[in-house]
Structures are given as structure tokens and as C-alpha cells.
Design a protein around this motif. Structure first.
Motif, PDB file in Angstrom:
ATOM      1  N   VAL A  48       2.053  -4.208  18.241  1.00  0.00           N
ATOM      2  CA  VAL A  48       3.011  -5.273  18.567  1.00  0.00           C
ATOM      3  C   VAL A  48       4.016  -4.620  19.515  1.00  0.00           C
ATOM      4  O   VAL A  48       3.632  -3.806  20.329  1.00  0.00           O
ATOM      5  CB  VAL A  48       3.653  -5.845  17.275  1.00  0.00           C
ATOM      6  N   ALA A  49       5.291  -4.923  19.418  1.00  0.00           N
ATOM      7  CA  ALA A  49       6.311  -4.193  20.183  1.00  0.00           C
ATOM      8  C   ALA A  49       6.636  -2.952  19.366  1.00  0.00           C
ATOM      9  O   ALA A  49       7.706  -2.805  18.793  1.00  0.00           O
ATOM     10  CB  ALA A  49       7.541  -5.052  20.405  1.00  0.00           C
ATOM     11  N   GLY A  50       5.674  -2.066  19.292  1.00  0.00           N
ATOM     12  CA  GLY A  50       5.652  -0.921  18.386  1.00  0.00           C
ATOM     13  C   GLY A  50       4.296  -0.963  17.705  1.00  0.00           C
ATOM     14  O   GLY A  50       3.366  -1.606  18.193  1.00  0.00           O
ATOM     15  N   THR A  51       4.170  -0.313  16.563  1.00  0.00           N
ATOM     16  CA  THR A  51       2.905  -0.338  15.823  1.00  0.00           C
ATOM     17  C   THR A  51       3.177  -0.577  14.351  1.00  0.00           C
ATOM     18  O   THR A  51       4.070   0.027  13.772  1.00  0.00           O
ATOM     19  CB  THR A  51       2.147   1.003  15.983  1.00  0.00           C
ATOM     20  N   ILE A  52       2.387  -1.468  13.762  1.00  0.00           N
ATOM     21  CA  ILE A  52       2.435  -1.695  12.318  1.00  0.00           C
ATOM     22  C   ILE A  52       1.232  -0.990  11.714  1.00  0.00           C
ATOM     23  O   ILE A  52       0.107  -1.169  12.170  1.00  0.00           O
ATOM     24  CB  ILE A  52       2.407  -3.193  11.967  1.00  0.00           C
ATOM     25  N   TYR A  53       1.484  -0.177  10.701  1.00  0.00           N
ATOM     26  CA  TYR A  53       0.425   0.494   9.959  1.00  0.00           C
ATOM     27  C   TYR A  53       0.288  -0.175   8.602  1.00  0.00           C
ATOM     28  O   TYR A  53       1.280  -0.390   7.908  1.00  0.00           O
ATOM     29  CB  TYR A  53       0.766   1.972   9.735  1.00  0.00           C
ATOM     30  N   PHE A  54      -0.934  -0.523   8.245  1.00  0.00           N
ATOM     31  CA  PHE A  54      -1.267  -0.976   6.901  1.00  0.00           C
ATOM     32  C   PHE A  54      -1.977   0.205   6.246  1.00  0.00           C
ATOM     33  O   PHE A  54      -3.021   0.642   6.743  1.00  0.00           O
ATOM     34  CB  PHE A  54      -2.179  -2.203   6.954  1.00  0.00           C
ATOM     35  N   ILE A  55      -1.406   0.735   5.173  1.00  0.00           N
ATOM     36  CA  ILE A  55      -1.915   1.971   4.580  1.00  0.00           C
ATOM     37  C   ILE A  55      -2.206   1.746   3.098  1.00  0.00           C
ATOM     38  O   ILE A  55      -1.344   1.260   2.360  1.00  0.00           O
ATOM     39  CB  ILE A  55      -0.893   3.127   4.709  1.00  0.00           C
ATOM     40  N   LYS A  56      -3.427   2.096   2.670  1.00  0.00           N
ATOM     41  CA  LYS A  56      -3.761   2.070   1.244  1.00  0.00           C
ATOM     42  C   LYS A  56      -3.440   3.445   0.681  1.00  0.00           C
ATOM     43  O   LYS A  56      -3.942   4.458   1.165  1.00  0.00           O
ATOM     44  CB  LYS A  56      -5.236   1.753   1.016  1.00  0.00           C
ATOM     45  N   VAL A  57      -2.563   3.474  -0.338  1.00  0.00           N
ATOM     46  CA  VAL A  57      -2.110   4.723  -0.947  1.00  0.00           C
ATOM     47  C   VAL A  57      -2.493   4.727  -2.424  1.00  0.00           C
ATOM     48  O   VAL A  57      -2.219   3.764  -3.145  1.00  0.00           O
ATOM     49  CB  VAL A  57      -0.572   4.872  -0.809  1.00  0.00           C
ATOM     50  N   GLN A  58      -3.117   5.813  -2.858  1.00  0.00           N
ATOM     51  CA  GLN A  58      -3.424   5.972  -4.283  1.00  0.00           C
ATOM     52  C   GLN A  58      -2.181   6.500  -4.972  1.00  0.00           C
ATOM     53  O   GLN A  58      -1.586   7.483  -4.541  1.00  0.00           O
ATOM     54  CB  GLN A  58      -4.586   6.938  -4.488  1.00  0.00           C
ATOM     55  N   ASN A  59      -1.756   5.808  -6.065  1.00  0.00           N
ATOM     56  CA  ASN A  59      -0.545   6.234  -6.754  1.00  0.00           C
ATOM     57  C   ASN A  59      -0.766   6.560  -8.225  1.00  0.00           C
ATOM     58  O   ASN A  59       0.181   6.869  -8.941  1.00  0.00           O
ATOM     59  CB  ASN A  59       0.588   5.218  -6.576  1.00  0.00           C
ATOM     60  N   SER A  60      -2.000   6.502  -8.698  1.00  0.00           N
ATOM     61  CA  SER A  60      -2.389   6.993 -10.025  1.00  0.00           C
ATOM     62  C   SER A  60      -3.913   7.080 -10.037  1.00  0.00           C
ATOM     63  O   SER A  60      -4.555   6.790  -9.025  1.00  0.00           O
ATOM     64  CB  SER A  60      -1.885   6.073 -11.150  1.00  0.00           C
ATOM     65  N   ASP A  61      -4.482   7.453 -11.162  1.00  0.00           N
ATOM     66  CA  ASP A  61      -5.935   7.597 -11.220  1.00  0.00           C
ATOM     67  C   ASP A  61      -6.672   6.326 -10.795  1.00  0.00           C
ATOM     68  O   ASP A  61      -7.715   6.393 -10.157  1.00  0.00           O
ATOM     69  CB  ASP A  61      -6.380   7.982 -12.636  1.00  0.00           C
ATOM     70  N   HIS A  62      -6.118   5.159 -11.157  1.00  0.00           N
ATOM     71  CA  HIS A  62      -6.821   3.903 -10.886  1.00  0.00           C
ATOM     72  C   HIS A  62      -5.970   2.863 -10.182  1.00  0.00           C
ATOM     73  O   HIS A  62      -6.379   1.714 -10.083  1.00  0.00           O
ATOM     74  CB  HIS A  62      -7.354   3.311 -12.198  1.00  0.00           C
ATOM     75  N   GLU A  63      -4.783   3.244  -9.723  1.00  0.00           N
ATOM     76  CA  GLU A  63      -3.893   2.276  -9.077  1.00  0.00           C
ATOM     77  C   GLU A  63      -3.641   2.648  -7.626  1.00  0.00           C
ATOM     78  O   GLU A  63      -3.548   3.822  -7.277  1.00  0.00           O
ATOM     79  CB  GLU A  63      -2.544   2.209  -9.799  1.00  0.00           C
ATOM     80  N   PHE A  64      -3.490   1.594  -6.826  1.00  0.00           N
ATOM     81  CA  PHE A  64      -3.244   1.763  -5.402  1.00  0.00           C
ATOM     82  C   PHE A  64      -2.143   0.801  -4.983  1.00  0.00           C
ATOM     83  O   PHE A  64      -1.919  -0.221  -5.628  1.00  0.00           O
ATOM     84  CB  PHE A  64      -4.517   1.459  -4.600  1.00  0.00           C
ATOM     85  N   VAL A  65      -1.463   1.143  -3.919  1.00  0.00           N
ATOM     86  CA  VAL A  65      -0.459   0.265  -3.319  1.00  0.00           C
ATOM     87  C   VAL A  65      -0.790   0.153  -1.833  1.00  0.00           C
ATOM     88  O   VAL A  65      -1.280   1.108  -1.224  1.00  0.00           O
ATOM     89  CB  VAL A  65       0.978   0.802  -3.552  1.00  0.00           C
TER      90      VAL A  65
END
Length: 98
Positions: A48-65
Motif C-alpha cells: 500500500v503506501a508502505g507495506t502491511i505484513y500478515f504474520i502467523k506467530v506460534q505462541n504456545s504448543d497449539h496456539e497461534f496468533v
């Protein structure tokens, strides 16, 4: 990739991990919790007028944000900012626009 469209999903790089680390405190503040595990797995970008990153992050053994991080254009001289996030995700949830 078209300007404005989302890129294909790619494996996270050290640069993407660094970006996730830069907004981790913003997420923790909004969620009122701390994350011991915070490992970027995959990402997509949107120019866009810059860059948007969509990032999948693991935050526990079975959870992601899923993080939505905005990086302004270089001449704006601003740090990345957390635009949004989705918690309660799984490894199999697709990383989509939100």
C-alpha cells in the motif's frame, strides 16, 4: 503480485521474525498478557503506501496468533505498528486479510 493484493504465503524469514518481535510488546499490552513463545511461522504482504505484513506467530504448543503489521514508507522514518491481530488460531488456519 498486484499493488494492493496479498502475496502468496511464504515461510517466515529472520527479518519477519524481527518484525514480529518489534510489535510483540504492543500485542502483549493490548492482550494484557505475556508470550513466552513467539515464533513467526509464515507471512504474506500487501503493498500500500508502505507495506502491511500478515504474520502467523506460534505462541504456545497449539496456539497461534495472526498479526497485521504496518511498515510505513522509509522517508516517513516511523517504526512498524500493530494494526490488528486475531488470537485463538491453529496451525491450519489460513492467513487471510483481516
Amino acid at each position: 503480485m498486484m499493488t494492493g493484493g496479498l502475496s502468496d504465503t511464504k515461510p517466515a524469514t529472520p527479518e519477519v521474525q524481527h518484525l514480529a518481535d518489534q510489535v510483540k510488546q504492543q500485542l502483549e499490552s493490548k492482550e494484557n498478557r505475556t508470550y513466552g513463545i513467539f515464533e513467526a511461522i509464515v507471512y504474506r504482504t500487501q503493498v500500500v503506501a508502505g507495506t502491511i505484513y500478515f504474520i502467523k506467530v506460534q505462541n504456545s504448543d497449539h496456539e497461534f496468533v495472526h498479526l497485521k503489521v504496518f511498515i510505513p514508507l522509509p522517508h516517513e522514518n516511523q517504526d512498524p505498528s500493530l494494526m490488528g491481530f486475531q488470537t485463538g488460531k491453529t496451525r491450519d488456519d489460513p492467513l487471510t486479510y483481516f
